[in-house]
Design a protein around this motif. Sequence first.
Motif, PDB file in Angstrom:
ATOM      1  N   ARG A 121      83.300  63.436 -62.444  1.00  0.00           N
ATOM      2  CA  ARG A 121      84.990  63.678 -61.988  1.00  0.00           C
ATOM      3  C   ARG A 121      85.700  62.858 -63.582  1.00  0.00           C
ATOM      4  O   ARG A 121      85.215  62.836 -63.949  1.00  0.00           O
ATOM      5  N   THR A 122      86.093  64.394 -64.049  1.00  0.00           N
ATOM      6  CA  THR A 122      87.265  63.943 -64.933  1.00  0.00           C
ATOM      7  C   THR A 122      88.474  63.983 -65.567  1.00  0.00           C
ATOM      8  O   THR A 122      89.379  62.818 -65.918  1.00  0.00           O
ATOM      9  N   THR A 123      89.394  63.666 -64.370  1.00  0.00           N
ATOM     10  CA  THR A 123      91.001  63.817 -63.449  1.00  0.00           C
ATOM     11  C   THR A 123      90.945  62.644 -62.520  1.00  0.00           C
ATOM     12  O   THR A 123      90.398  63.392 -61.421  1.00  0.00           O
ATOM     13  N   PRO A 124      91.839  62.255 -62.870  1.00  0.00           N
ATOM     14  CA  PRO A 124      91.573  61.273 -61.491  1.00  0.00           C
ATOM     15  C   PRO A 124      92.922  61.743 -60.322  1.00  0.00           C
ATOM     16  O   PRO A 124      93.516  62.338 -61.256  1.00  0.00           O
ATOM     17  N   ASP A 125      93.135  61.218 -59.317  1.00  0.00           N
ATOM     18  CA  ASP A 125      94.192  62.163 -58.172  1.00  0.00           C
ATOM     19  C   ASP A 125      95.706  61.079 -59.057  1.00  0.00           C
ATOM     20  O   ASP A 125      96.468  62.410 -59.166  1.00  0.00           O
ATOM     21  N   ALA A 126      95.697  60.288 -59.047  1.00  0.00           N
ATOM     22  CA  ALA A 126      96.634  59.343 -59.597  1.00  0.00           C
ATOM     23  C   ALA A 126      96.681  58.731 -60.654  1.00  0.00           C
ATOM     24  O   ALA A 126      95.191  57.795 -60.855  1.00  0.00           O
ATOM     25  N   VAL A 127      97.415  57.674 -61.778  1.00  0.00           N
ATOM     26  CA  VAL A 127      97.468  56.478 -62.391  1.00  0.00           C
ATOM     27  C   VAL A 127      98.101  55.915 -62.549  1.00  0.00           C
ATOM     28  O   VAL A 127      99.622  56.336 -62.139  1.00  0.00           O
ATOM     29  N   LEU A 128      98.104  54.412 -62.037  1.00  0.00           N
ATOM     30  CA  LEU A 128      99.260  53.241 -62.018  1.00  0.00           C
ATOM     31  C   LEU A 128      99.401  52.641 -62.747  1.00  0.00           C
ATOM     32  O   LEU A 128      98.319  52.197 -63.563  1.00  0.00           O
ATOM     33  N   GLY A 129     100.341  52.105 -62.820  1.00  0.00           N
ATOM     34  CA  GLY A 129     100.778  51.490 -64.177  1.00  0.00           C
ATOM     35  C   GLY A 129     101.753  50.554 -64.331  1.00  0.00           C
ATOM     36  O   GLY A 129     102.720  51.079 -63.534  1.00  0.00           O
ATOM     37  N   ASP A 130     102.138  49.781 -64.599  1.00  0.00           N
ATOM     38  CA  ASP A 130     103.313  48.970 -64.768  1.00  0.00           C
ATOM     39  C   ASP A 130     104.133  49.066 -65.719  1.00  0.00           C
ATOM     40  O   ASP A 130     104.503  50.702 -65.943  1.00  0.00           O
ATOM     41  N   LYS A 131     105.524  48.730 -65.485  1.00  0.00           N
ATOM     42  CA  LYS A 131     106.820  49.608 -66.494  1.00  0.00           C
ATOM     43  C   LYS A 131     106.619  49.595 -67.739  1.00  0.00           C
ATOM     44  O   LYS A 131     107.508  50.833 -68.298  1.00  0.00           O
ATOM     45  N   ALA A 132     105.396  49.113 -68.425  1.00  0.00           N
ATOM     46  CA  ALA A 132     105.698  49.590 -70.047  1.00  0.00           C
ATOM     47  C   ALA A 132     105.044  50.539 -70.342  1.00  0.00           C
ATOM     48  O   ALA A 132     105.044  50.989 -71.338  1.00  0.00           O
ATOM     49  N   TYR A 133     104.151  51.589 -69.142  1.00  0.00           N
ATOM     50  CA  TYR A 133     102.975  52.774 -69.533  1.00  0.00           C
ATOM     51  C   TYR A 133     105.140  53.681 -69.345  1.00  0.00           C
ATOM     52  O   TYR A 133     104.771  54.999 -68.482  1.00  0.00           O
ATOM     53  N   SER A 134     106.055  53.510 -68.643  1.00  0.00           N
ATOM     54  CA  SER A 134     107.116  54.014 -68.274  1.00  0.00           C
ATOM     55  C   SER A 134     107.829  55.715 -69.535  1.00  0.00           C
ATOM     56  O   SER A 134     108.273  56.330 -68.826  1.00  0.00           O
ATOM     57  N   SER A 135     106.934  55.250 -70.671  1.00  0.00           N
ATOM     58  CA  SER A 135     107.186  56.444 -71.706  1.00  0.00           C
ATOM     59  C   SER A 135     107.905  57.730 -70.743  1.00  0.00           C
ATOM     60  O   SER A 135     106.995  57.814 -69.819  1.00  0.00           O
ATOM     61  N   ARG A 136     108.090  58.518 -72.029  1.00  0.00           N
ATOM     62  CA  ARG A 136     107.847  60.419 -72.067  1.00  0.00           C
ATOM     63  C   ARG A 136     107.176  60.399 -72.384  1.00  0.00           C
ATOM     64  O   ARG A 136     106.194  61.876 -71.329  1.00  0.00           O
ATOM     65  N   GLY A 137     106.325  59.811 -72.985  1.00  0.00           N
ATOM     66  CA  GLY A 137     105.389  60.904 -73.873  1.00  0.00           C
ATOM     67  C   GLY A 137     104.074  59.985 -72.295  1.00  0.00           C
ATOM     68  O   GLY A 137     103.410  61.363 -72.285  1.00  0.00           O
ATOM     69  N   HIS A 138     103.944  59.292 -72.013  1.00  0.00           N
ATOM     70  CA  HIS A 138     103.011  58.681 -70.985  1.00  0.00           C
ATOM     71  C   HIS A 138     103.061  59.973 -69.350  1.00  0.00           C
ATOM     72  O   HIS A 138     101.941  60.605 -69.362  1.00  0.00           O
ATOM     73  N   ARG A 139     104.129  59.752 -69.018  1.00  0.00           N
ATOM     74  CA  ARG A 139     104.696  61.214 -67.784  1.00  0.00           C
ATOM     75  C   ARG A 139     104.060  62.296 -68.686  1.00  0.00           C
ATOM     76  O   ARG A 139     103.542  62.993 -67.642  1.00  0.00           O
ATOM     77  N   ALA A 140     104.325  62.878 -69.631  1.00  0.00           N
ATOM     78  CA  ALA A 140     104.409  63.796 -70.335  1.00  0.00           C
ATOM     79  C   ALA A 140     102.632  64.311 -69.896  1.00  0.00           C
ATOM     80  O   ALA A 140     102.013  65.010 -69.882  1.00  0.00           O
ATOM     81  N   LEU A 141     101.840  63.373 -70.482  1.00  0.00           N
ATOM     82  CA  LEU A 141     100.704  63.329 -70.700  1.00  0.00           C
ATOM     83  C   LEU A 141      99.783  63.530 -69.459  1.00  0.00           C
ATOM     84  O   LEU A 141      99.369  64.276 -69.431  1.00  0.00           O
ATOM     85  N   LEU A 142     100.149  63.188 -68.231  1.00  0.00           N
ATOM     86  CA  LEU A 142      99.320  63.051 -66.885  1.00  0.00           C
ATOM     87  C   LEU A 142     100.261  64.323 -65.995  1.00  0.00           C
ATOM     88  O   LEU A 142      99.493  64.885 -65.683  1.00  0.00           O
ATOM     89  N   ARG A 143     101.714  64.472 -66.700  1.00  0.00           N
ATOM     90  CA  ARG A 143     101.981  65.809 -66.182  1.00  0.00           C
ATOM     91  C   ARG A 143     100.784  66.996 -66.378  1.00  0.00           C
ATOM     92  O   ARG A 143     100.895  68.170 -65.984  1.00  0.00           O
ATOM     93  N   ARG A 144     100.611  66.639 -67.845  1.00  0.00           N
ATOM     94  CA  ARG A 144      99.729  68.358 -68.283  1.00  0.00           C
ATOM     95  C   ARG A 144      98.949  68.213 -67.539  1.00  0.00           C
ATOM     96  O   ARG A 144      98.161  69.733 -67.438  1.00  0.00           O
ATOM     97  N   ARG A 145      98.438  67.205 -67.758  1.00  0.00           N
ATOM     98  CA  ARG A 145      96.909  66.848 -66.908  1.00  0.00           C
ATOM     99  C   ARG A 145      96.873  67.667 -65.221  1.00  0.00           C
ATOM    100  O   ARG A 145      95.212  66.980 -64.905  1.00  0.00           O
ATOM    101  N   GLY A 146      97.991  67.258 -64.764  1.00  0.00           N
ATOM    102  CA  GLY A 146      97.829  67.807 -63.132  1.00  0.00           C
ATOM    103  C   GLY A 146      97.848  66.223 -63.161  1.00  0.00           C
ATOM    104  O   GLY A 146      97.327  65.681 -61.872  1.00  0.00           O
ATOM    105  N   ILE A 147      98.273  65.017 -63.544  1.00  0.00           N
ATOM    106  CA  ILE A 147      97.654  63.352 -62.851  1.00  0.00           C
ATOM    107  C   ILE A 147      99.119  63.179 -61.950  1.00  0.00           C
ATOM    108  O   ILE A 147      99.711  63.652 -62.799  1.00  0.00           O
ATOM    109  N   THR A 148      99.074  62.783 -60.879  1.00  0.00           N
ATOM    110  CA  THR A 148      99.975  62.032 -60.018  1.00  0.00           C
ATOM    111  C   THR A 148     100.731  60.665 -61.421  1.00  0.00           C
ATOM    112  O   THR A 148      99.354  60.142 -60.914  1.00  0.00           O
TER     113      THR A 148
END
Length: 142
Positions: free
Chosen positions: A34-61
């Motif tokens: 598997r190369t795509t996780p179901d979800a990525v858990l992160g703390d508030k430091a990873y709440s940028s638009r760039g991180h969220r957009a990257l995960l959204r493009r890849r279909g990751i929660t």
Amino acid sequence: MHRRRNNDSNLPAVEAAHLLDALRVHRRGPGRPRTTPDAVLGDKAYSSRGHRALLRRRGITAVIAEPQDQKANRTRRGAKGGRPPAFDTQRYKNRNVVERSFNTFKQWRALATRYDKLALTYRAGALLRAVLIWLDALGDTP
């Protein structure tokens, strides 16, 4: 005369993309890893638009809490601020397991300080620490 700004704000998202590209989780039995996780858990430091957009493009929660300043900016803008990002509190509660695992690894000074110059040496140290943790957990077996 306009000065061009160096846009380093997207740099962490680029680094996250490299990490996601290297991700491989082997399956039990035959089949590709598997190369795509179901979800990525992160703390508030990873709440940028760039991180969220990257995960959204890849279909990751994205299970990332929204910092207070981002909430305030969004609510200040009213309807133009958009809706708050989806957030699964039950999944976020399990993030502490990962944090405790990292803290166990960082009890080894060489990993905590990143003293090694070469990535290969640092990786070898991380693998050695993993083996030591595993052996310590198996210490009570005959």
